[in-house]
Design a protein around this motif. Sequence first.
Motif, PDB file in Angstrom:
ATOM      1  N   VAL A 108       0.856  -1.191   0.000  1.00 20.00           N
ATOM      2  CA  VAL A 108       0.000   0.000   0.000  1.00 20.00           C
ATOM      3  C   VAL A 108       0.889   1.237   0.000  1.00 20.00           C
ATOM      4  CG1 VAL A 108      -1.778   1.274   1.238  1.00 20.00           C
ATOM      5  CG2 VAL A 108      -1.822  -1.222   1.225  1.00 20.00           C
ATOM      6  N   PHE A 109       0.562   2.205  -0.852  1.00 19.65           N
ATOM      7  CA  PHE A 109       1.358   3.424  -0.968  1.00 19.65           C
ATOM      8  C   PHE A 109       0.866   4.469   0.038  1.00 19.65           C
ATOM      9  CE2 PHE A 109       2.266   7.581  -3.090  1.00 19.65           C
ATOM     10  CZ  PHE A 109       3.649   7.514  -2.974  1.00 19.65           C
ATOM     11  N   GLU A 110       1.829   5.058   0.782  1.00 20.12           N
ATOM     12  CA  GLU A 110       1.528   6.121   1.745  1.00 20.12           C
ATOM     13  C   GLU A 110       2.138   7.416   1.239  1.00 20.12           C
ATOM     14  OE1 GLU A 110       2.939   4.863   5.516  1.00 20.12           O
ATOM     15  OE2 GLU A 110       1.491   3.239   5.718  1.00 20.12           O
TER      16      GLU A 110
ATOM     17  N   LYS B  20       6.321   6.059   0.678  1.00 20.01           N
ATOM     18  CA  LYS B  20       6.756   4.685   0.906  1.00 20.01           C
ATOM     19  C   LYS B  20       5.662   3.718   0.494  1.00 20.01           C
ATOM     20  CE  LYS B  20       9.607   5.878   4.930  1.00 20.01           C
ATOM     21  NZ  LYS B  20      10.904   5.680   4.275  1.00 20.01           N
ATOM     22  N   LEU B  21       6.110   2.516   0.030  1.00 18.55           N
ATOM     23  CA  LEU B  21       5.217   1.376  -0.147  1.00 18.55           C
ATOM     24  C   LEU B  21       5.355   0.507   1.092  1.00 18.55           C
ATOM     25  CD1 LEU B  21       5.886   0.453  -3.886  1.00 18.55           C
ATOM     26  CD2 LEU B  21       3.691   1.192  -2.941  1.00 18.55           C
ATOM     27  N   ARG B  22       4.237   0.251   1.786  1.00 20.15           N
ATOM     28  CA  ARG B  22       4.290  -0.532   3.007  1.00 20.15           C
ATOM     29  C   ARG B  22       3.584  -1.866   2.795  1.00 20.15           C
ATOM     30  NH1 ARG B  22       5.837   1.130   7.756  1.00 20.15           N
ATOM     31  NH2 ARG B  22       5.642   3.314   7.146  1.00 20.15           N
ATOM     32  N   LEU B  23       4.219  -2.977   3.197  1.00 21.65           N
ATOM     33  CA  LEU B  23       3.710  -4.326   3.005  1.00 21.65           C
ATOM     34  C   LEU B  23       2.430  -4.522   3.810  1.00 21.65           C
ATOM     35  CD1 LEU B  23       4.299  -7.110   1.705  1.00 21.65           C
ATOM     36  CD2 LEU B  23       5.525  -7.714   3.803  1.00 21.65           C
ATOM     37  N   LEU B  24       1.341  -4.959   3.119  1.00 25.13           N
ATOM     38  CA  LEU B  24       0.075  -5.202   3.786  1.00 25.13           C
ATOM     39  C   LEU B  24      -0.209  -6.701   3.923  1.00 25.13           C
ATOM     40  CD1 LEU B  24      -2.568  -4.090   4.998  1.00 25.13           C
ATOM     41  CD2 LEU B  24      -3.534  -4.123   2.684  1.00 25.13           C
TER      42      LEU B  24
ATOM     43  N   ASN C   2      -7.274   7.331 -11.148  1.00 26.02           N
ATOM     44  CA  ASN C   2      -7.236   8.783 -11.437  1.00 26.02           C
ATOM     45  C   ASN C   2      -5.847   9.368 -11.214  1.00 26.02           C
ATOM     46  OD1 ASN C   2      -9.981   8.753 -12.049  1.00 26.02           O
ATOM     47  ND2 ASN C   2     -10.555   9.175  -9.900  1.00 26.02           N
ATOM     48  N   GLU C   3      -4.865   8.711 -11.781  1.00 26.78           N
ATOM     49  CA  GLU C   3      -3.483   9.179 -11.737  1.00 26.78           C
ATOM     50  C   GLU C   3      -2.918   9.207 -10.309  1.00 26.78           C
ATOM     51  OE1 GLU C   3      -1.846   9.700 -14.526  1.00 26.78           O
ATOM     52  OE2 GLU C   3      -3.680   9.222 -15.620  1.00 26.78           O
ATOM     53  N   ASP C   4      -3.583   8.551  -9.356  1.00 26.20           N
ATOM     54  CA  ASP C   4      -3.074   8.460  -7.990  1.00 26.20           C
ATOM     55  C   ASP C   4      -2.612   7.039  -7.736  1.00 26.20           C
ATOM     56  OD1 ASP C   4      -3.573  11.079  -7.355  1.00 26.20           O
ATOM     57  OD2 ASP C   4      -5.585  10.677  -6.588  1.00 26.20           O
ATOM     58  N   LEU C   5      -1.366   6.893  -7.321  1.00 21.76           N
ATOM     59  CA  LEU C   5      -0.824   5.580  -6.996  1.00 21.76           C
ATOM     60  C   LEU C   5      -1.355   5.157  -5.629  1.00 21.76           C
ATOM     61  CD1 LEU C   5       1.143   3.252  -7.666  1.00 21.76           C
ATOM     62  CD2 LEU C   5       2.910   4.550  -6.449  1.00 21.76           C
ATOM     63  N   LEU C   6      -2.038   3.981  -5.589  1.00 23.23           N
ATOM     64  CA  LEU C   6      -2.589   3.475  -4.347  1.00 23.23           C
ATOM     65  C   LEU C   6      -1.778   2.323  -3.788  1.00 23.23           C
ATOM     66  CD1 LEU C   6      -6.372   3.470  -5.287  1.00 23.23           C
ATOM     67  CD2 LEU C   6      -5.110   5.210  -4.043  1.00 23.23           C
ATOM     68  N   GLY C   7      -1.045   1.613  -4.648  1.00 23.92           N
ATOM     69  CA  GLY C   7      -0.258   0.486  -4.168  1.00 23.92           C
ATOM     70  C   GLY C   7       0.310  -0.311  -5.334  1.00 23.92           C
ATOM     71  N   VAL C   8       0.845  -1.471  -4.995  1.00 23.93           N
ATOM     72  CA  VAL C   8       1.445  -2.364  -5.989  1.00 23.93           C
ATOM     73  C   VAL C   8       1.099  -3.802  -5.617  1.00 23.93           C
ATOM     74  CG1 VAL C   8       3.604  -3.294  -6.909  1.00 23.93           C
ATOM     75  CG2 VAL C   8       3.327  -0.824  -6.616  1.00 23.93           C
ATOM     76  N   LEU C   9       0.703  -4.596  -6.634  1.00 22.33           N
ATOM     77  CA  LEU C   9       0.512  -6.038  -6.479  1.00 22.33           C
ATOM     78  C   LEU C   9       1.732  -6.721  -7.064  1.00 22.33           C
ATOM     79  CD1 LEU C   9      -1.365  -8.358  -5.642  1.00 22.33           C
ATOM     80  CD2 LEU C   9      -2.367  -8.272  -7.931  1.00 22.33           C
ATOM     81  N   SER C  10       2.492  -7.395  -6.221  1.00 24.74           N
ATOM     82  CA  SER C  10       3.745  -8.036  -6.646  1.00 24.74           C
ATOM     83  C   SER C  10       3.536  -9.540  -6.704  1.00 24.74           C
ATOM     84  CB  SER C  10       4.859  -7.692  -5.648  1.00 24.74           C
ATOM     85  OG  SER C  10       6.033  -8.403  -5.974  1.00 24.74           O
ATOM     86  N   LEU C  11       3.941 -10.168  -7.855  1.00 29.36           N
ATOM     87  CA  LEU C  11       3.799 -11.614  -8.035  1.00 29.36           C
ATOM     88  C   LEU C  11       5.142 -12.234  -8.377  1.00 29.36           C
ATOM     89  CD1 LEU C  11       0.489 -11.810 -10.087  1.00 29.36           C
ATOM     90  CD2 LEU C  11       0.802 -12.247  -7.635  1.00 29.36           C
ATOM     91  N   GLY C  12       5.382 -13.445  -7.822  1.00 29.49           N
ATOM     92  CA  GLY C  12       6.588 -14.192  -8.163  1.00 29.49           C
ATOM     93  C   GLY C  12       6.366 -15.037  -9.413  1.00 29.49           C
ATOM     94  N   GLU C  13       7.229 -16.010  -9.602  1.00 31.22           N
ATOM     95  CA  GLU C  13       7.144 -16.866 -10.797  1.00 31.22           C
ATOM     96  C   GLU C  13       5.862 -17.685 -10.769  1.00 31.22           C
ATOM     97  OE1 GLU C  13      10.695 -19.157 -10.525  1.00 31.22           O
ATOM     98  OE2 GLU C  13      11.862 -17.711 -11.686  1.00 31.22           O
ATOM     99  N   GLY C  14       5.439 -18.121 -12.014  1.00 33.85           N
ATOM    100  CA  GLY C  14       4.291 -18.978 -12.113  1.00 33.85           C
ATOM    101  C   GLY C  14       4.627 -20.413 -11.717  1.00 33.85           C
TER     102      GLY C  14
END
Length: 832
Positions: free
Chosen positions: A65-67, A72-76, A138-150
């Motif tokens: 989640v982006f603060e 900072k991106l904080r792990l949720l 709306n051009e606002d960064l809310l967070g990132v979804l990170s994925l590993g290998e399939g």
Amino acid sequence: MVDSLPDTPGATATEDYVDRLLFSLTSLSEIGSLLTSEGSFRKVAEAGLRSTMGSVAATSGALLVFEPSEQKLRLLAFRGLADPTEVVDVDLNLQQYLVDAKAPIPLEEATLQQPVFRQASTAIQSYQAVLWIPLVVNEDLLGVLSLGEGFQREAYGDDDLKLLKVLGHHFSVGLLNQRLMADAQGSNFKLNRKVVELETLYDAVLTLSSSLDVEDVIEEVLLLTVGILDARGGCLILKDERTGRFALAHQVGLREDQCAALETSQVRRKMGRMMRASNPAFLDPAEMHLKDLEHVLVAPVGKVGLLAVADKETRQGVQPFTESDAHLLQLMAQQAGAALTNARLYKNILEVKNYNQDILSSIGSGVISTDLKGRMVQVNPSVSRIFGDEESLLGKSCARFFSRCGCQRLAEAVAESLKDGEDRQIDGETVEERGINLNGRITALRNDRDEIQGVVVALEDLTQEMRMQRMFKQYASDQVVDLLLSEGRAPSLGGESRDVTILFVDVRASTALLGRIGAEAMGVLLNDCFSRLNEIVFQFNGTLDKYTGDGFMVTFGAPLSFEDDTERAVRTALAMREEMIRFNKGRGEPMPLAFGISRGEVLAGNIGSIRRMEYTVIGDAVVLASRLCDGARAGQIWVGENVYEEVKDVFQLEPLGPQRFKGVASVNVYELVGTGQASGGDAQTRKKSRTETEKKSLHEKVDLILPMVPQMELTATSTVASLAEFMGMDSVKVEEIKTAVIEACINAFEHSQSKERRVYLALDVTEEALEIQVIDKGQGFNQEEAEKKVAEKRARGEKKRGWGMTIIHEMMDEVDVQSDGNGTVLTMVKRL
């Protein structure tokens, strides 16, 4: 999800594709429902992450989640990771990069080598990430979804990327809803807090305004404040209205040592600075020597003091006070300041009212005040005593009352003054049936606009019995007054010659004591002391002639004479001295007395006019008794030759030899030691022998030069006090000397025009006395002219102190002033 079916679909491929499509749609539906459901968002996010990873067969994943406030991106939430990084720093370039991506970002080696990923590369490795899906609305960064290998290291296909893009939109909406809900909850919390704050202040205002008693308001202020702020303790510190010094008025939850720390001069100075700042302040308890306290918050209470609370207590333990607490304390302090000011004002008004009522009640003459309609609004007790009427007169017509009592001229005068506002004098209003003879003065009562509001009637009862009782009741015992009345005669106007014994009583060092304790405390002390001593006067049938400020004069032999007048005067002095020992016992500020007794022929009687008379005695014996009292030290009783001859067989007296006093020829003076005749040898020889044995041989001289600057008197008094204490003088004499030296130095500073700007002190110490000379080499001055100039400046409204010779004469035994063109020499002597 897809644009078309595969190019060469067989039956099996088509079935797999349809199954995969149905699975993707099902995953989308489940994840969408999860992310929009109620409950803990962390649990919802973990379930959504788990479903997302299952939909694309990912082996690991994380939701960050982006603060914005911290960049900072904080792990949720995360799955399949051993030790992921909790926080990822995001600079503006990376933030903009993620916003612009609009699609999942493959984290290939080439991508990670770009400068924009340099700070995040370590975190990406801890997430085992091969794909980042930016969550943007709306051009606002809310967070990132990170994925590993399939699964089985399979790469993500186009269909997976399309699915993840849609799932990312669901996560974005969920994060946005969470942020909006948090903002709404925060706003709701602030609103509720403001409502509670306003309700609390409203209740506080009602509570504080319900009482006008200063002590009650002080207690309520502190209890409300400590309760509202959840403080462990607190205190209210107020400025004294007279001295301006800070003092602890009330405390809750503080120990004795913590309260004592608040009384130190260092803390008082800090309080003064906080009062001037007029804003709440967070203080370090260590700076104020408040042990075992962690946090202190202080706010000024208007201009009357400070309100302080300590250690905010919560379920998590002691916490620091917040800015919101400071604001609430400031509001409470403002309300407390208004409440205290009102309570003090009410107290002062009540005291003035009671004081005026006491004055009115103590006036021997009758006093009546009316409103504009002539109704009586205030009547003192003397009116009922004059007319013998016990019923309440308030609200009744004044003119009708006088008419009913037979005082027709007074009734008509009151009615006429109410009409025209003129003052009137009615003399000799006689009412035979009531046996009274009155003088009446009617004065118009006006407001500040000179409008008549009513009248004031002053009644003087000229009846002989009433006049004699009023004249002597407060000066003589009931026995003496009853004897006068039984003889049916009054002291003649103008006086008569009588042989009397005069006793003067005076409080020593009263000016210095007044400076230490203040006028109010001095008045209370004198009233208590004189009440005790006057009872002794009446016990021995003496007549209290007059008060002399800090002393009084007693006459024995007028208006009635007894054979043992002189003996009773001496016994009165001895009884007073014994009473003062009991009175001063245990007091921090004792009141030493000196006594002088003389006997002789005086003029005794009513001095004045028929409308205003005062019974007193005049003659040389009065002057001598006053001078003997002035010469006696604290605790001594000095008597003259005539008194000694009459009581020498009854009391023990020691001769002090011939003494000279101002305005009196040289007289032999004796000190009254006690009851019983002196025995064995010459008393003067015994006293001299005792003095020589007890005192050291001493004769020293000390010279001191002081620059003529403000507060130079402090250096002078330190030196002089040390010499006086070395000589064995008691604390009362030391304080008297210090007071005289301060006055002399201040006068040298203010009146001298010395070019040297210096003051010389010459101190001569002997076995018998301390002689002090204060010398300035100025142009000199004339004392009468100096006093005249001071009076003129005061008349113009300028604040100017006078030449302090009155105080100096009172403090010292001998005083001499020599002033000419070469300067001024002030010589002062204090005897042991």
